[in-house]
Design a protein around this motif. Structure first.
Motif, PDB file in Angstrom:
ATOM      1  N   ARG A 104      21.824  41.351  42.112  1.00 53.39           N
ATOM      2  CA  ARG A 104      23.205  41.778  41.859  1.00 53.39           C
ATOM      3  C   ARG A 104      23.350  43.301  41.982  1.00 53.39           C
ATOM      4  O   ARG A 104      24.363  43.795  42.480  1.00 53.39           O
ATOM      5  CB  ARG A 104      23.650  41.314  40.469  1.00 53.39           C
ATOM      6  CG  ARG A 104      23.923  39.820  40.393  1.00 53.39           C
ATOM      7  CD  ARG A 104      24.445  39.416  39.030  1.00 53.39           C
ATOM      8  NE  ARG A 104      24.719  37.984  38.985  1.00 53.39           N
ATOM      9  CZ  ARG A 104      25.860  37.429  39.402  1.00 53.39           C
ATOM     10  NH1 ARG A 104      26.837  38.195  39.867  1.00 53.39           N
ATOM     11  NH2 ARG A 104      26.031  36.129  39.326  1.00 53.39           N
ATOM     12  N   ASN A 149      34.267  42.178  46.932  1.00 55.20           N
ATOM     13  CA  ASN A 149      33.099  41.384  47.313  1.00 55.20           C
ATOM     14  C   ASN A 149      32.892  40.255  46.315  1.00 55.20           C
ATOM     15  O   ASN A 149      32.955  40.467  45.100  1.00 55.20           O
ATOM     16  CB  ASN A 149      31.851  42.267  47.360  1.00 55.20           C
ATOM     17  CG  ASN A 149      31.937  43.316  48.447  1.00 55.20           C
ATOM     18  OD1 ASN A 149      32.386  43.040  49.549  1.00 55.20           O
ATOM     19  ND2 ASN A 149      31.503  44.536  48.134  1.00 55.20           N
ATOM     20  N   ASP A 150      32.624  39.071  46.832  1.00 54.10           N
ATOM     21  CA  ASP A 150      32.411  37.905  45.967  1.00 54.10           C
ATOM     22  C   ASP A 150      30.924  37.791  45.649  1.00 54.10           C
ATOM     23  O   ASP A 150      30.193  36.975  46.218  1.00 54.10           O
ATOM     24  CB  ASP A 150      32.921  36.640  46.661  1.00 54.10           C
ATOM     25  CG  ASP A 150      33.044  35.465  45.698  1.00 54.10           C
ATOM     26  OD1 ASP A 150      32.507  35.571  44.576  1.00 54.10           O
ATOM     27  OD2 ASP A 150      33.654  34.447  46.063  1.00 54.10           O
ATOM     28  N   THR A 151      30.491  38.616  44.739  1.00 51.90           N
ATOM     29  CA  THR A 151      29.064  38.692  44.403  1.00 51.90           C
ATOM     30  C   THR A 151      28.542  37.372  43.861  1.00 51.90           C
ATOM     31  O   THR A 151      27.419  36.956  44.197  1.00 51.90           O
ATOM     32  CB  THR A 151      28.821  39.819  43.387  1.00 51.90           C
ATOM     33  OG1 THR A 151      29.305  41.055  43.925  1.00 51.90           O
ATOM     34  CG2 THR A 151      27.339  39.948  43.062  1.00 51.90           C
ATOM     35  N   ASP A 152      29.316  36.706  43.033  1.00 53.87           N
ATOM     36  CA  ASP A 152      28.866  35.431  42.455  1.00 53.87           C
ATOM     37  C   ASP A 152      28.579  34.409  43.548  1.00 53.87           C
ATOM     38  O   ASP A 152      27.576  33.682  43.480  1.00 53.87           O
ATOM     39  CB  ASP A 152      29.933  34.874  41.503  1.00 53.87           C
ATOM     40  CG  ASP A 152      30.058  35.685  40.224  1.00 53.87           C
ATOM     41  OD1 ASP A 152      29.092  36.406  39.902  1.00 53.87           O
ATOM     42  OD2 ASP A 152      31.104  35.614  39.565  1.00 53.87           O
ATOM     43  N   PRO A 188      26.016  45.645  49.891  1.00 52.11           N
ATOM     44  CA  PRO A 188      26.083  44.254  50.350  1.00 52.11           C
ATOM     45  C   PRO A 188      25.811  44.105  51.852  1.00 52.11           C
ATOM     46  O   PRO A 188      25.202  43.123  52.281  1.00 52.11           O
ATOM     47  CB  PRO A 188      27.515  43.833  50.001  1.00 52.11           C
ATOM     48  CG  PRO A 188      28.284  45.118  49.874  1.00 52.11           C
ATOM     49  CD  PRO A 188      27.309  46.110  49.356  1.00 52.11           C
ATOM     50  N   LEU A 205      23.454  44.060  45.645  1.00 52.28           N
ATOM     51  CA  LEU A 205      24.713  43.593  46.235  1.00 52.28           C
ATOM     52  C   LEU A 205      25.878  44.513  45.870  1.00 52.28           C
ATOM     53  O   LEU A 205      26.779  44.738  46.680  1.00 52.28           O
ATOM     54  CB  LEU A 205      25.013  42.151  45.792  1.00 52.28           C
ATOM     55  CG  LEU A 205      24.174  41.056  46.447  1.00 52.28           C
ATOM     56  CD1 LEU A 205      24.441  39.710  45.784  1.00 52.28           C
ATOM     57  CD2 LEU A 205      24.479  40.970  47.942  1.00 52.28           C
ATOM     58  N   ARG A 206      25.878  45.017  44.655  1.00 52.84           N
ATOM     59  CA  ARG A 206      26.946  45.941  44.256  1.00 52.84           C
ATOM     60  C   ARG A 206      26.866  47.249  45.033  1.00 52.84           C
ATOM     61  O   ARG A 206      27.879  47.844  45.394  1.00 52.84           O
ATOM     62  CB  ARG A 206      26.886  46.205  42.749  1.00 52.84           C
ATOM     63  CG  ARG A 206      27.459  45.079  41.899  1.00 52.84           C
ATOM     64  CD  ARG A 206      27.649  45.540  40.474  1.00 52.84           C
ATOM     65  NE  ARG A 206      26.381  45.863  39.819  1.00 52.84           N
ATOM     66  CZ  ARG A 206      25.654  44.994  39.123  1.00 52.84           C
ATOM     67  NH1 ARG A 206      26.068  43.741  38.994  1.00 52.84           N
ATOM     68  NH2 ARG A 206      24.534  45.366  38.546  1.00 52.84           N
ATOM     69  N   VAL A 222      27.789  35.000  46.740  1.00 49.48           N
ATOM     70  CA  VAL A 222      26.613  35.409  47.517  1.00 49.48           C
ATOM     71  C   VAL A 222      25.334  35.109  46.740  1.00 49.48           C
ATOM     72  O   VAL A 222      24.345  34.591  47.301  1.00 49.48           O
ATOM     73  CB  VAL A 222      26.693  36.903  47.878  1.00 49.48           C
ATOM     74  CG1 VAL A 222      25.432  37.337  48.625  1.00 49.48           C
ATOM     75  CG2 VAL A 222      27.934  37.172  48.732  1.00 49.48           C
ATOM     76  N   VAL A 223      25.339  35.382  45.445  1.00 49.03           N
ATOM     77  CA  VAL A 223      24.163  35.096  44.616  1.00 49.03           C
ATOM     78  C   VAL A 223      23.861  33.596  44.628  1.00 49.03           C
ATOM     79  O   VAL A 223      22.700  33.179  44.743  1.00 49.03           O
ATOM     80  CB  VAL A 223      24.373  35.597  43.172  1.00 49.03           C
ATOM     81  CG1 VAL A 223      23.278  35.068  42.250  1.00 49.03           C
ATOM     82  CG2 VAL A 223      24.392  37.122  43.140  1.00 49.03           C
TER      83      VAL A 223
END
Length: 597
Positions: free
Chosen positions: A492, A386-389, A499, A495-496, A391-392
């Protein structure tokens, strides 16, 4: 609306007749000022109408600006709510031989990949050189296929010694080799497959002092290389290789092949051929056709190469329809190479492999977009996560755009008109200030949008605050304006852990972004709330049309009134003038009687 504006802006409330008027010649009165003062009084209702017309125009423009702001946010939500945004994935791979991207539907995990073959294009290559065969008896002056032979002087440096060689156009290739043998030694200068080949145990260089020898023998850009302990110089192409600026007729004369003008068919597409067209023009005609191929001339091999525009096993069907063009170009014995397909193997455990094939070098599988560049025989590992950065960053952008919109709506509802300036001194922006103050629709929009902040959404995540979006630390004023702030750490964490739940909150069937967007679309769509007020058929436009018509009628009445006043003053002046004339006559008559006594 342009026609309405033209009517309204043409009204001048200081009415004067189009004809030059002179008043007061007899009475001494300033008739023009009197008429002007009367007309200013009579024009006051028209002035009030015009001010109302301008006010409506400003309100319409203010609504249109509001609509643009709302539409901009609605457009942002269209992409923001998608899984591709809120469930974005990223791929980590340490190889430049392949690129892999992952969509939201890709399964996170570790993978291995191999590239067993790469997609290639089908091609057809001339089966022989296009230019004629040349032997040792051919004169230098007859090698006119690419360049014009001219008597030449060569400077040849062999070791520390410089030699001068004169080449005549009458020399045969055999004569030239004999002259060069005197320098390089017998057998070290050869004519093989139409090319001159020089060999020496010593380093050497050849320069054409004058003439075209190096060009004719295709040595001008040929490198001296080391092979098997010797220095070697070889013609880049055989000396019979043709120029692309030679006509098909000229090439046919070189080859003693009879050709005719007519039609070439490539994959069923007809291409008109004329014997007077150059080889370059033939290539252009093929490349600009709809045949789906690209032709090019290989100057070094002196062959025509025709390749498919697309990769994969495509056909290249050539028919010369009796023109004999294929024989001329060596395509009748051409070599056909079938295009290949890309073959990729993919595994998530290194044991079980999935075979993927494509006629292009781009493949798709389970949300993965794969673009191969080179072969990979030894498996390369990559991971999908997952591309958390990302999405944030998009949720941050959402919060920023939300705050910009809420601040704009709040300020427009509460802003006051500009005071202390004359109408003529105000800029367009200043005129618009305060136009929507306490506007009922703007009030509704603000409270509806602010209400979304605390609205419950069906799902595992029900409120903005659960993903770290809240208003609390902004202070009362910003809370009142409906502005948000983001707790990135909280976001975050969510999301972790979940998501998919974050996406469902925003982009689900009845998610937050979906509901806000639906409301904004209701406001901004054609025939929507704002359009019904400020659109081309809205209530403001109708009112402005009505006012413009009233202003036009009133202008006509005022002009008639002005003409009437001038006619009355003119009649008065005429009476005064007659009375003055009569008075003068009586005075003169009285004077005559006194003198006669």
């Amino acid at each position: 609306m342009d026609a309405i504006s033209k009517i309204a802006s043409s009204i001048n409330f200081r009415y004067r007749s189009s004809n030059v008027q002179f008043g007061g010649l007899a009475s001494g009165l300033n008739t023009a000022d009197i008429v002007d003062a009367l007309m200013q009084i009579e024009a006051r209702p028209a002035e009030r109408l015009y001010q109302k017309y301008e006010s409506l125009g400003l309100k319409q423009k203010a609504y249109q600006q509001l609509e643009e702001k709302l539409e901009s946010f609605e457009t942002f939500l269209s992409s923001f709510k998608l899984q591709a945004t809120l469930l974005a994935k990223k791929v980590s791979i340490e190889s430049e031989k392949i690129s892999i991207n992952a969509s939201a539907s890709a399964v996170a995990g570790s993978y291995q990949i191999k590239v067993l073959s790469i997609a290639s294009r089908s091609s057809m290559v001339s089966g022989r050189t296009i230019g004629p065969d040349v032997d040792l008896s051919t004169r230098f002056g007859d090698l006119t296929y690419r360049y014009n032979p001219v008597n030449s002087v060569l400077k040849i440096q062999l070791g520390a010694t410089v030699h001068t060689v004169n080449i005549s156009t009458e020399d045969t290739i055999s004569d030239i080799i004999d002259k060069l043998d005197d320098i390089f030694g017998t057998g070290n200068v050869r004519f093989e497959d139409g090319r001159l080949v020089f060999e020496s145990s010593q380093a050497f260089a050849i320069r054409t002092e004058s003439g075209t020898f190096s060009f004719v023998f295709n040595l001008n850009d040929a490198p001296v290389v080391q092979e098997n302990g010797k220095y070697v110089l070889r013609s880049t192409a055989h000396v019979g290789a043709v120029s692309v600026y030679k006509t098909l007729s000229q090439i046919s004369a070189y080859r003693s092949v009879s050709i005719q003008s007519g039609m070439l068919k490539v994959n069923g597409t007809e291409i008109s051929i004329d014997v007077n067209m150059t080889l370059n023009q033939l290539i252009d005609a093929i490349n600009t056709s709809e045949a789906g191929v690209r032709a090019e001339y290989d100057a070094n091999s002196d062959r025509l190469i025709i390749s498919s525009n697309k990769t994969g096993p495509n056909t290249i069907l050539l028919e010369d329809n009796g023109t004999n063009l294929l024989q001329l170009l060596g395509l009748d014995i051409g070599q056909f190479n079938i295009g290949g397909t890309a073959h990729v193997q993919l595994s998530n455990n290194g044991v079980n492999w999935i075979d993927l094939y494509s006629s292009t070098n781009e493949l798709s599988y389970m949300g993965l977009s794969i673009k191969v560049k080179e072969l990979i025989q030894t498996p390369v590992s990559f991971s999908v996560e997952n591309d958390t950065d990302f999405v944030v960053s998009k949720i941050k952008e959402f919060v920023e755009k939300w705050n910009e919109l809420m601040e704009y709506v709040y300020n427009k509802y509460n802003e006051k008109p500009v005071t202390g300036k004359n109408e003529e001194e105000l800029s367009e922006e200043e005129k618009l200030q305060g136009v929507l103050q306490r506007d009922s629709l703007l009030n509704e929009i603000f409270f509806r949008l602010r209400g979304f902040i605390t609205k419950r959404i069906d799902g595992d995540i029900s409120y903005l605050w659960q993903i770290g979006i809240r208003t609390s630390s902004f202070g009362y004023q910003n809370m009142k304006m409906g502005k948000l702030e983001l707790d990135e750490d909280r976001l975050r964490t969510v999301l972790r852990e979940s998501p998919e739940k974050v996406w469902a909150f925003f982009g689900g069937t009845n998610g937050f972004a979906q509901q806000v967007q639906s409301y904004l679309r209701e406001l901004t769509k054609f025939g929507g709330r704002i359009d019904s007020i400020a659109g081309i058929s809205g209530t403001i436009t109708k009112q402005m049309r009505s006012l413009a018509k009233q202003l036009e009628d009133m202008l006509e009445r005022l002009q008639k009134r002005e003409a009437y006043l001038w006619s009355k003053f003119s009649a008065m002046e005429e009476v005064v003038s007659r009375m003055q004339a009569q008075s003068a006559w009586l005075a003169q008559f009285s004077s005559l009687r006194s003198n006669n006594r």
